[in-house]
Design a protein around this motif. Structure first.
Motif: not given
Length: 152
Positions: A7, A63-67
């Motif tokens: 992730e 994370d998986e949302h590029n944060r």
């Protein structure tokens, strides 16, 4: 179910990431450094953002949302900073960053605020031992620092 490794992404950070990294630093400090006063956080925040991040080899964990949910800053063989967003603690982010610092970057030293018992326990779990102590932090503020080294 995806694993944390699937992730997330561990990679080098750039100056365009500094605002997000500083936000992670502040959230982490507020969750773990209870001895710091509000004025201390306000004092350190611009130093982190405008000076300290430029002074280290910097990596972030996304994370998986590029944060950005965690970051690592090293210099030579020392971990200068390792902070995890409080919402992401206990999910392997710190372990991944620390293992990268040790295995890839050759980091074997770290300084930790003496009152940050969670961080001390984290590093001790991975084989770090206390080898020294100073009464004041690097800016001569009254926050004792423990010097730790990796002993395998």
């Amino acid at each position: 179910m995806k694993t944390l490794k699937e992730e997330s992404n561990l990679g080098r950070a750039s100056a365009t990431d500094f605002d997000e990294i500083t936000a992670v630093w502040e959230a982490s400090v507020r969750a773990t450094h209870h001895i710091l006063k509000e004025e201390d956080i306000l004092f350190y925040r611009p130093l982190i953002r405008n000076e300290y991040l430029y002074a280290v080899e910097l990596f972030c964990f996304r994370d998986e949302h590029n944060r950005i949910i965690g970051f690592l800053g090293t210099s030579e063989n020392k971990i200068e900073m390792l902070f995890i967003h409080p919402d992401c603690r206990g999910k392997g982010v710190g372990r991944a960053l620390l293992q990268y610092a040790i295995d890839t970057l050759g980091s074997c030293k770290v300084d930790v605020n003496e009152q940050n018992e969670q961080a001390i326990g984290f590093y001790k779990y991975f084989g770090f031992k206390v080898v020294g102590r100073t009464e004041l932090d690097g800016l001569r503020k009254p926050y004792p620092i423990l010097n730790l080294e990796l002993h395998v």
